[in-house]
Design a protein around this motif. Structure first.
Motif: not given
Ligand code: ADP
Ligand code: MG
Lengths: 419, 414
Positions: B353-356, B367-372, B375-379, B383-385
């Protein structure tokens, strides 16, 4: 291998010997086809009959140093006859393994040269030397089956698969492991793994087989049994064996000749009987079997005998000693089994008063530790039914031995390096 | 029954019974030993994750805030505009939700379906006509013409059920069409399959790079003399003492246009001007491979360390050249380590996540980037799950493949 199954075993050995003989025949036909041209093959056979003259391996002034200063092997000169069973014997760290590894090509020589069949082995990698090798812990490939282990060298030689299968089957018969081809090494006992390792080193019929303490990991009984079996295989196949061990009994049992190593040098190279009966140095005398040493000075070294004065002033008579002159320091060595005990003094030389320090009962013989001429470690072996009355610690007696049973050897710095 | 036969029976029965008892007692002991740890993991790990994953199929907002509407609209066929009674139920619910202050939740949920719905609903709730008045749809449309568009009413029907598959469908690049069939939305709303493939591809490339670079290093480590191998091992473990973030930013510094690497390249005359080495796929591969390399080397090293060097000597003595000895004797024995290292690197890469985010460009996010982000930006927790579950499925598949290969390798070794 249980002792209780002996009759069965004898039968098996009979079968095995026939198989060994078959392998031997195969081998010879193989050699003949290699040395094509009938005359050279015949010459080869004659050469083998007079094996002393035909040498397969020659170490010429070979030295080896790992760190540039200490020589682990020091100016080694050795000729190994074709078909010979030669053992390198010596204490741990004396350079036996290093010598063997140089012969196998795993270590380079620092100076000198090694010749196999007259060809210098400089720059020839191990896999081009066509030498069979048995390692101490067998070095079987754990991820391959026994059959695959045995087939590996044949596959490396691009032998057709059908031939490999047949040859592997024969080899399994040879080491009495028929039907175990599909097992993995870990599923075999130590003795069985040992047999596989031997079979693998022989299956491609090399004319030279090296073994580095191959029986070291086996228990005593199995080891003795394998010693005899190796000797039998050697006799049947006529292959040259170069064998490394630090076990003097083993060396005496199996070898045609023994090279006694000490600190990177060969101390003596001779047959087992010669080594035992006529050691040329105190080191060899002490390393092979047990021996009693008495330090002294040569008084006279004449044609008929050598007179030595011990530190206590006693006189010992020994056979004439090579290389000793009057006034030289010497060590008189005498084997414990050559000594007689008597309650009274007899006529004749080499008789000394002895005090019994310790008595150990060992079933077939009794060992006495005596104090003789100031030596507190003077050992005597008495056969169980020797006429001597029972002696116990504190008793006094006389020891004596024939002059021919002892030897006056040059005293050297290594005199007390007994094992 | 004589005491003798009784004894015989006891002898016959006892061993198995005792063995069963012993097994039971053993498993009880084992359970007691791992119990505390198991409980800890259950409470802090398994339960929260399960609860989170449950959200991927849950869609409770509308059902909670507009309960009557949700129930009524599920029965509606969704064709055209809804009948007057449905509109009335809707208006009543909106009025009630406005009272309780829950209208915002419903508005946000509906905005996922149709962008702009949030504003529409909040505005409508503020100027809501009397829910009992006739021609309610007409009055709503007069306030905002969008209520004449069936799209908005259909969105309410879509959001009505408490449980939904739409997050998983979205992850697979699909969405339910108006008639219930699955359709593909327009390409810019169909990003997740591409993203999943990209994540798998990047992980695969990084795994291959780590294998190619790590195998020789592990070999050197395992065969060098203790003095050197200890030093090498220390160098290898050094990065673990700094944080992942620091290591990643270090690459940012090194690879930037004015960075050391570019300076060297230009100075050496390989290029005329600085190259783009960061914020693209190349930079991502470099940084990820560097960070994950130890996870390949360490398992390989431990396996290689256990292979006696004498086996290679044996292979040589038997007439095998270096290539054959390596491929037939050495390599097969390192397979378990290779598998473990590859699995470790691959699975860790999947979740990167962090490195990319730091060294990758916009087209290199995993994918992790979009999960984050969900989960945190669009709440959008559902979808995150769902995306998290997709990632977990990939990990599970990788594990199964490894177990297959691994058991084969083990069978080879055993
Ligand atoms: N690879 C090596 N590097 C440095 N020293 C070695 C190496 N192999 C053996 N030696 C040293 O050489 C000496 C002889 O070893 P070796 O030939 O194995 O003796 P042996 O087999 O007779 O016990 C020992 O002192 C040992 O420490
Ligand atoms: Mg050795």
């Amino acid at each position: 291998m249980q002792a209780s199954s002996e009759p069965l075993e004898d039968a098996e050995i009979g079968v095995r010997d026939r198989v060994v003989a078959r392998m031997a025949n195969d081998r010879q036909s193989g050699v003949q086809s290699v040395t094509a041209g009938g005359t050279s093959a015949a010459a080869f056979q004659r050469g083998r009959a007079a094996s002393q003259t035909d040498c397969i391996v020659r170490f010429v002034g070979v030295s080896k140093s790992f760190d540039g200063s200490t020589r682990v092997v020091d100016d080694l000169n050795l000729e190994i006859g074709r078909g010979e069973f030669l053992t390198m014997l010596g204490p741990s760290g004396s350079g036996k393994t290093t010598s063997l590894m140089m012969l196998a090509g795993f270590e380079g020589v620092s100076s000198g040269d090694i010749l196999i069949d007259g060809h210098s082995m400089r720059g020839v990698p191990p896999y081009r030397r066509n030498i069979g090798m048995v390692f101490q812990n067998y070095a079987l490939f754990p991820h391959l089956t026994i059959a695959e282990n045995l087939g590996f060298p044949l596959l490396a030689r691009r032998m057709p698969r059908n031939d490999i299968r047949e040859r592997v089957r024969q080899a399994l018969d040879l080491v009495q492991l028929s039907g175990m081809g599909e097992r993995r090494p870990a599923q075999l006992s130590g003795g069985q793994q040992q047999r596989v390792a031997v079979a693998r080193a022989l299956i491609y019929q090399p004319s030279l087989v090296l073994m580095d303490e191959p029986l070291g990991a086996l228990d005593k009984q199995l080891r003795e049994q394998m010693q005899l079996e190796l000797k039998r295989i050697h006799a049947r196949l006529g292959v040259t064996f170069v064998y490394v061990t630090h076990d003097q009994t083993e060396a005496l049992t199996i070898s045609d000749r023994i090279a006694v190593f000490d600190q990177g040098r060969i101390r003596q190279l001779a047959s087992p009987a010669q080594l035992y009966e006529a050691p040329e140095s105190v080191f060899v005398a002490q390393f092979l079997g047990e021996t009693n040493c008495l330090g002294g000075t040569v008084v006279e070294n004449a044609q008929s005998s050598c007179r030595v004065t011990l530190e206590t002033g006693d006189i010992v008579l020994a056979p004439p000693a090579i290389g000793l002159r009057a006034g030289d320091p010497t060590v008189v060595c005498v084997r414990p089994e050559s000594i007689q005990l008597s309650a009274m003094r007899h006529d004749g030389p080499n008789q000394f008063r002895a005090e019994v320090l310790e008595r150990i009962y060992l079933g077939d013989h009794v060992r006495l530790r005596l104090r003789v001429c100031g030596n507190d470690d003077f050992l005597v072996k008495l056969h169980r039914d020797s006429p001597m009355p029972a002696l116990h610690a504190g008793d006094w007696s006389f020891v004596r031995w024939q002059p021919d049973d002892c030897r006056a050897l040059p005293a050297s710095s290594g005199a007390n390096k007994a094992v | 029954m004589t005491s003798r036969t009784h004894d015989l029976m006891r002898i016959g029965l006892e061993p198995t019974a005792r063995a069963r008892l012993r097994v039971n007692r053993q498993s009880v002991h084992a359970l007691m030993l791992i119990g505390p740890c198991l409980l800890f993991l259950l409470i802090t790990f398994a339960v929260p994750i399960a609860a989170m994953l449950f959200r991927s199929i849950e869609d409770p907002e509308l059902a909670d805030t507009l309960p009557h509407t949700a129930a009524a609209f599920q029965a509606w066929d969704g064709v055209g505009l809804p009948p007057e009674n449905l509109v009335r139920i809707f208006a009543q619910d909106v009025a009630a939700a406005r009272e309780t202050g829950n209208i915002g939740v419903a508005a946000r949920r509906l905005n996922f379906e149709v962008p702009g719905f949030r504003g529409l609903l909040l505005q409508t709730a503020r100027d809501l006509p009397d829910p009992e008045a006739p021609d309610l749809l007409q009055r709503l449309s007069e306030a905002d013409a969008r209520w004449q568009d069936p799209l908005y009413w259909r969105a309410i029907k879509t959001a009505a059920p408490r449980f939904t598959a739409r997050y998983f469908l979205a992850a697979a690049g699909l969405q339910p069409g108006s008639d219930g069939a699955l359709v593909q939305p327009d390409p810019n709303r169909r990003i997740y399959p591409t993203l999943l493939l990209r994540t798998l591809w990047i992980s695969l490339v990084v795994t291959v790079l780590c294998t190619v670079l790590g195998y020789p290093v592990a070999f050197l480590l395992a065969t060098a003399s203790t003095k050197y191998s200890n030093l090498l091992l220390l160098l290898l473990l050094l990065p673990f003492w700094t944080s992942l973030l620091v290591r990643t930013t270090a690459w940012l510094v090194l690879l930037q246009n004015e960075g050391l690497v570019n300076h060297v390249l230009v100075w050496a005359g390989l290029f005329d001007e600085p190259q783009q080495l960061i914020r693209n796929r190349l930079g991502l591969y470099v940084a990820m491979t560097h960070i994950l390399l130890p996870f390949m080397i360490l398992p390989l090293f431990s396996v290689m360390k256990g292979i006696p060097p004498v086996l290679m000597r044996a292979a040589y003595s038997l007439g095998a050249g270096p290539v054959r000895a390596f491929s037939r004797i050495y390599l097969p024995q390192t397979l378990p380590g290779l598998g473990a290292g590859a699995l470790l690197v691959f699975i860790m890469s999947l979740g990167y996540y962090i490195t990319p985010a730091l060294v990758g460009g916009p087209g290199d996010q995993m994918l992790s980037y979009f999960i984050a982000e969900n989960a945190s930006a669009t709440l959008n927790w559902g979808m995150a799950a769902a995306l998290s579950l997709a990632l977990m499925a990939c990990v599970a598949v990788a594990l199964v493949i490894f177990a297959r290969i691994g058991s084969q390798a083990l069978r080879l070794r055993a």
